[in-house]
Design an enzyme around this catalytic site. Structure first.
Site, PDB file in Angstrom:
ATOM      1  N   ARG A   1       0.829  -1.215   0.000  1.00  0.00           N
ATOM      2  CA  ARG A   1       0.000   0.000   0.000  1.00  0.00           C
ATOM      3  C   ARG A   1       0.860   1.261   0.000  1.00  0.00           C
ATOM      4  NH1 ARG A   1      -3.792  -0.074   4.885  1.00  0.00           N
ATOM      5  NH2 ARG A   1      -1.884  -0.968   5.698  1.00  0.00           N
TER       6      ARG A   1
ATOM      7  N   ASN B   1      -6.125  -2.270   1.632  1.00  0.00           N
ATOM      8  CA  ASN B   1      -6.142  -3.715   1.796  1.00  0.00           C
ATOM      9  C   ASN B   1      -7.585  -4.183   1.785  1.00  0.00           C
ATOM     10  OD1 ASN B   1      -3.381  -4.082   2.045  1.00  0.00           O
ATOM     11  ND2 ASN B   1      -3.394  -4.005   4.265  1.00  0.00           N
TER      12      ASN B   1
END
Length: 103
Positions: free
Chosen positions: A26, A44
């Protein structure tokens, strides 16, 4: 870097699967997208994947999709799937919270 108004804007929602959680994916996506001046989000997912939305000049979005296939050093990406084309996003790129509802 070309101005976004100079090129046709492309917006895609993608699902990235493989070893992509707990390996800086991320943060890497956030840094890379910002460096390319893309708008969108990354988060996520509860199924272990990462979902991202990228919006900007079509060739820059395509470049980001290619980069997502490798990701950061410790990631092992198995697939990058375009789930949706189109839509609008807020300016800027950011990490958002995990979607625990979607499966």
């Amino acid at each position: 870097m070309p101005d976004k108004a100079d090129d046709k804007t492309r917006t895609v929602t993608v699902k990235i699967e493989g070893r992509v959680q707990g390996v800086y994916y991320r943060a890497w996506t956030n840094e890379t997208a910002r460096s390319l001046n893309l708008d969108g989000t990354v988060r996520n997912m509860s199924d272990g994947s990462v979902e991202a939305v990228f919006s900007g000049p079509a060739e820059v979005v395509e470049d980001m999709l290619r980069r997502c296939k490798d990701g950061p050093k410790n990631a092992r990406v198995s697939t990058v799937t375009v789930l949706h084309e189109g839509g609008t996003v807020a300016p800027g790129f950011r990490v958002i919270g995990t979607d625990w509802q979607r499966r």
